[in-house]
Scaffold this motif. Structure first.
Motif, mmCIF file in Angstrom:
data_model
loop_
_atom_site.group_PDB
_atom_site.id
_atom_site.type_symbol
_atom_site.label_atom_id
_atom_site.label_comp_id
_atom_site.label_asym_id
_atom_site.label_seq_id
_atom_site.Cartn_x
_atom_site.Cartn_y
_atom_site.Cartn_z
ATOM 1 N N ASN A 72 0.778 -1.088 -0.128
ATOM 2 C CA ASN A 72 0.225 0.254 0.108
ATOM 3 C C ASN A 72 0.720 1.398 -0.040
ATOM 4 O O ASN A 72 0.856 2.491 -0.691
ATOM 5 C CB ASN A 72 -0.670 0.116 1.062
ATOM 6 N N LEU A 73 2.045 1.606 1.129
ATOM 7 C CA LEU A 73 2.741 2.261 1.199
ATOM 8 C C LEU A 73 3.389 2.753 -0.364
ATOM 9 O O LEU A 73 3.440 3.451 -0.989
ATOM 10 C CB LEU A 73 3.657 2.282 2.053
ATOM 11 N N VAL A 74 3.850 1.688 -0.758
ATOM 12 C CA VAL A 74 4.979 1.772 -2.230
ATOM 13 C C VAL A 74 4.188 2.210 -2.977
ATOM 14 O O VAL A 74 4.579 2.380 -4.326
ATOM 15 C CB VAL A 74 5.449 0.362 -1.926
ATOM 16 N N ALA A 75 2.121 1.506 -3.384
ATOM 17 C CA ALA A 75 1.561 2.443 -4.650
ATOM 18 C C ALA A 75 1.376 3.991 -4.408
ATOM 19 O O ALA A 75 1.208 3.970 -5.485
ATOM 20 C CB ALA A 75 0.525 1.449 -4.528
ATOM 21 N N LYS A 76 1.783 4.263 -2.434
ATOM 22 C CA LYS A 76 1.221 5.352 -3.052
ATOM 23 C C LYS A 76 2.419 6.441 -3.076
ATOM 24 O O LYS A 76 2.169 7.774 -3.008
ATOM 25 C CB LYS A 76 0.732 6.495 -1.112
ATOM 26 N N GLY A 77 3.838 5.679 -3.742
ATOM 27 C CA GLY A 77 5.120 6.491 -4.041
ATOM 28 C C GLY A 77 5.664 6.525 -3.376
ATOM 29 O O GLY A 77 7.058 7.347 -2.928
ATOM 30 N N LEU A 78 5.869 6.216 -1.671
ATOM 31 C CA LEU A 78 6.895 5.750 -0.553
ATOM 32 C C LEU A 78 7.371 4.754 -0.557
ATOM 33 O O LEU A 78 7.403 3.735 -1.719
ATOM 34 C CB LEU A 78 5.828 5.993 1.423
ATOM 35 N N ASP A 79 9.204 5.260 -0.088
ATOM 36 C CA ASP A 79 10.299 4.217 -0.425
ATOM 37 C C ASP A 79 9.820 3.788 1.100
ATOM 38 O O ASP A 79 10.139 4.320 1.755
ATOM 39 C CB ASP A 79 11.777 4.944 -0.358
ATOM 40 N N CYS A 80 9.554 2.957 1.046
ATOM 41 C CA CYS A 80 9.051 1.050 1.799
ATOM 42 C C CYS A 80 9.724 0.040 2.454
ATOM 43 O O CYS A 80 10.385 -0.599 1.200
ATOM 44 C CB CYS A 80 7.638 0.903 2.054
ATOM 45 N N MET A 81 10.444 -0.024 3.480
ATOM 46 C CA MET A 81 11.458 -1.112 3.887
ATOM 47 C C MET A 81 10.764 -2.124 4.560
ATOM 48 O O MET A 81 10.351 -1.318 5.446
ATOM 49 C CB MET A 81 12.972 -1.181 4.307
ATOM 50 N N MET A 82 10.857 -3.423 4.576
ATOM 51 C CA MET A 82 10.826 -4.082 5.971
ATOM 52 C C MET A 82 11.581 -4.151 6.475
ATOM 53 O O MET A 82 12.384 -5.411 5.514
ATOM 54 C CB MET A 82 9.625 -5.783 5.310
ATOM 55 N N CYS A 83 11.725 -4.411 7.543
ATOM 56 C CA CYS A 83 13.373 -4.740 8.291
ATOM 57 C C CYS A 83 13.603 -6.644 8.602
ATOM 58 O O CYS A 83 11.941 -6.512 9.274
ATOM 59 C CB CYS A 83 14.303 -4.221 8.395
ATOM 60 N N ALA A 84 14.354 -7.143 9.122
ATOM 61 C CA ALA A 84 14.507 -8.074 9.551
ATOM 62 C C ALA A 84 14.480 -8.031 11.188
ATOM 63 O O ALA A 84 15.309 -7.496 11.735
ATOM 64 C CB ALA A 84 15.564 -9.282 9.424
ATOM 65 N N PRO A 85 13.473 -9.019 12.197
ATOM 66 C CA PRO A 85 13.621 -8.052 13.163
ATOM 67 C C PRO A 85 14.558 -8.634 14.057
ATOM 68 O O PRO A 85 15.339 -7.800 15.292
ATOM 69 C CB PRO A 85 11.932 -8.326 13.577
ATOM 70 N N SER A 86 15.300 -9.832 13.740
ATOM 71 C CA SER A 86 16.380 -10.367 14.513
ATOM 72 C C SER A 86 17.350 -9.265 14.763
ATOM 73 O O SER A 86 18.565 -9.730 14.968
ATOM 74 C CB SER A 86 16.130 -11.540 14.354
ATOM 75 N N LEU A 87 17.820 -8.556 13.442
ATOM 76 C CA LEU A 87 19.526 -8.114 12.862
ATOM 77 C C LEU A 87 18.888 -6.463 13.159
ATOM 78 O O LEU A 87 20.208 -6.109 13.058
ATOM 79 C CB LEU A 87 19.224 -8.153 10.964
ATOM 80 N N ILE A 88 18.253 -6.346 14.029
ATOM 81 C CA ILE A 88 17.920 -5.263 14.660
ATOM 82 C C ILE A 88 19.449 -4.682 15.746
ATOM 83 O O ILE A 88 19.067 -5.124 16.901
ATOM 84 C CB ILE A 88 16.310 -3.811 14.875
ATOM 85 N N PRO A 89 19.604 -3.342 15.093
ATOM 86 C CA PRO A 89 20.800 -3.089 16.502
ATOM 87 C C PRO A 89 20.186 -3.369 17.380
ATOM 88 O O PRO A 89 18.691 -2.478 18.169
ATOM 89 C CB PRO A 89 21.600 -2.189 15.835
ATOM 90 N N ARG A 90 20.555 -3.576 18.861
ATOM 91 C CA ARG A 90 19.988 -3.655 20.307
ATOM 92 C C ARG A 90 21.976 -2.993 21.147
ATOM 93 O O ARG A 90 22.056 -3.331 21.153
ATOM 94 C CB ARG A 90 19.401 -4.844 20.594
ATOM 95 N N LYS A 91 21.079 -2.235 22.179
ATOM 96 C CA LYS A 91 21.895 -1.724 22.839
ATOM 97 C C LYS A 91 21.599 -2.762 24.222
ATOM 98 O O LYS A 91 20.616 -3.820 24.705
ATOM 99 C CB LYS A 91 21.419 -0.889 24.048
ATOM 100 N N PRO A 92 22.744 -3.410 24.855
ATOM 101 C CA PRO A 92 23.086 -4.008 25.410
ATOM 102 C C PRO A 92 22.485 -3.546 27.024
ATOM 103 O O PRO A 92 22.861 -2.658 27.047
ATOM 104 C CB PRO A 92 24.711 -4.510 26.037
ATOM 105 N N GLY A 93 21.553 -4.597 27.624
ATOM 106 C CA GLY A 93 20.935 -4.089 28.948
ATOM 107 C C GLY A 93 20.113 -3.530 29.220
ATOM 108 O O GLY A 93 19.421 -2.909 29.754
ATOM 109 N N GLU A 94 19.440 -2.751 27.590
ATOM 110 C CA GLU A 94 18.230 -2.324 27.388
ATOM 111 C C GLU A 94 17.587 -3.409 27.859
ATOM 112 O O GLU A 94 16.912 -4.344 27.294
ATOM 113 C CB GLU A 94 18.330 -2.150 25.720
ATOM 114 N N ARG A 95 16.449 -2.407 28.198
ATOM 115 C CA ARG A 95 15.874 -3.537 29.454
ATOM 116 C C ARG A 95 13.583 -2.872 29.371
ATOM 117 O O ARG A 95 13.609 -3.608 29.957
ATOM 118 C CB ARG A 95 15.597 -3.459 31.026
ATOM 119 N N VAL A 96 13.944 -1.781 28.508
ATOM 120 C CA VAL A 96 12.519 -0.967 28.302
ATOM 121 C C VAL A 96 11.877 -0.914 27.111
ATOM 122 O O VAL A 96 12.476 -0.644 26.157
ATOM 123 C CB VAL A 96 12.499 0.436 29.024
#
Length: 373
Positions: A72-96
């Motif tokens: 839907n977003l691509v059809a409206k002319g937006l540059d959209c990307m679905m990202c892999a959740p397991s590869l999102i950078p996370r800070k060590p110790g982040e608990r919230v």
């Protein structure tokens, strides 16, 4: 007001709501708030975003809501990307973890270029993959139903003297066996009826797959993969439906990493330590791959069944499949002779098998295009 800057947008998507955060260029990330997931609300969101900058780049995590929002977003002319959740950078110790924090984190990671995109299939490819996955789920249900019946018989001290492999003799014995108790017999009959229903479901879905695959754009790749040892119709359909367009992988090593059969590594300085395979990516494709790799523990030969699958296939593909069989069978024997366990050897064979799948699948599509031209 629009300008030449890029608007970076992060969406935390749920079934009934979308939390939106954005940043224009390198400015501070701001929270836009929550919107609904209906088409009208998404349209209003797109207009608000497009009014802020000339180029809009959107990202959200791949999840159970599918690819509808991306299309839907691509059809409206937006540059959209679905990202892999397991590869999102996370800070060590982040608990919230909150929707607001997730959306802001996506904006910052998108702007930094730290996200890995997920391949979005076409509507037709997704539909065929759904059919292939339905067959796989039915096969898994059949396996579980058979295991439940075996467990039921074992718990009552009932043993089959032959090989309980669900062959003709085993099925005949099940059809003649009976319990003295009416209630136990009723439970036994229900277990058997469940197995019969799952068998019928598998047969229906396999017939549907054979009819549908002829009109699928990757049908030449399915035919090409069936020339290989250990890859029959259902395995070829499952692999191609999960892998999609093999041309999106520039090198077979990329496909190996995508399936998750490359070794994990923890190296530092002069030390290089490699461990077990990463097991990232598509687990079903990896399962089919390893199941196919087990057939290469036997000496290389072309069986009658493989000869039947070679009919009508270009000689270049058949020769490549034979090269694969010679190399992989020899590879397994060498690894076992060096003291490697059978499981380790099979995983190594599976990793090399990916390279041949990449090559033969692409070759099948190329030759099919050349014939139709």
């Amino acid at each position: 007001m629009k300008d030449d800057s890029t608007l970076y947008v992060g969406l935390d998507v749920h079934k009934d709501s979308i939390t939106v955060a954005y940043a224009i260029g390198m400015s501070e990330v701001e929270l836009l708030g929550k919107v609904g997931t209906t088409e009208a609300e998404v349209d209003r969101l797109c207009k608000r975003l497009q009014s802020k900058a000339g180029r809009v780049s959107v990202v959200y995590e791949a999840g159970p809501c599918g690819y509808g929002l991306h299309r839907n977003l691509v059809a409206k002319g937006l540059d959209c990307m679905m990202c892999a959740p397991s590869l999102i950078p996370r800070k060590p110790g982040e608990r919230v973890k909150t929707d607001r924090r997730d959306a802001i984190k996506l904006v910052r990671s998108l702007r930094a270029g730290d996200l890995s995109a997920v391949h979005v299939p076409t509507v037709e490819d997704e539909a065929f993959r759904d059919l292939a996955r339905a067959w796989s789920a039915a096969r898994e249900d059949l396996k579980q139903a058979r295991q439940r019946l075996k467990s039921f018989l074992l718990s009552h001290g009932v043993h089959y003297l032959g090989r309980a492999n669900w062959g003709p003799a085993h099925r005949r014995w099940l059809s003649t066996f009976s319990f003295d108790s009416t209630w136990q017999q009723l439970a036994f009959n229900e277990h058997r009826r469940t197995i019969e229903d799952r068998l019928a479901q598998c047969e229906r879905l396999e017939v549907a797959l054979r009819e549908a695959v002829v009109d699928w754009r990757f049908f030449p790749a399915v035919l090409a993969l069936q020339t290989m040892r250990g890859i029959q119709f259902t395995s070829a359909v499952g692999l191609v439906s999960e892998l999609g367009d093999l041309s999106r992988f520039e090198h077979p090593r990329q496909l190996m990493a995508w399936i998750g059969v490359t070794p994990s590594e923890h190296s530092s300085g002069a030390k290089r330590r490699q461990g077990s395979i990463t097991k990232t990516g598509n687990s079903y494709a990896r399962k089919l791959l390893v199941e196919s790799a087990w057939s290469y523990r036997h000496p290389a030969r072309v069986s009658i069944d493989i000869q039947r699958r070679h009919e009508g296939i270009p000689k270049a593909i058949i020769d490549r499949a034979w090269d694969a069989q010679l190399r992989l069978c020899r590879r397994y024997r060498k690894l076992v002779a060096r003291g490697k366990s059978a499981h380790v050897a099979v995983i190594a064979v599976a990793r090399e098998l990916v390279g041949f799948i990449w090559d033969i699948g692409r070759l099948g599509m190329t030759l099919a295009v050349a014939r139709s031209a």
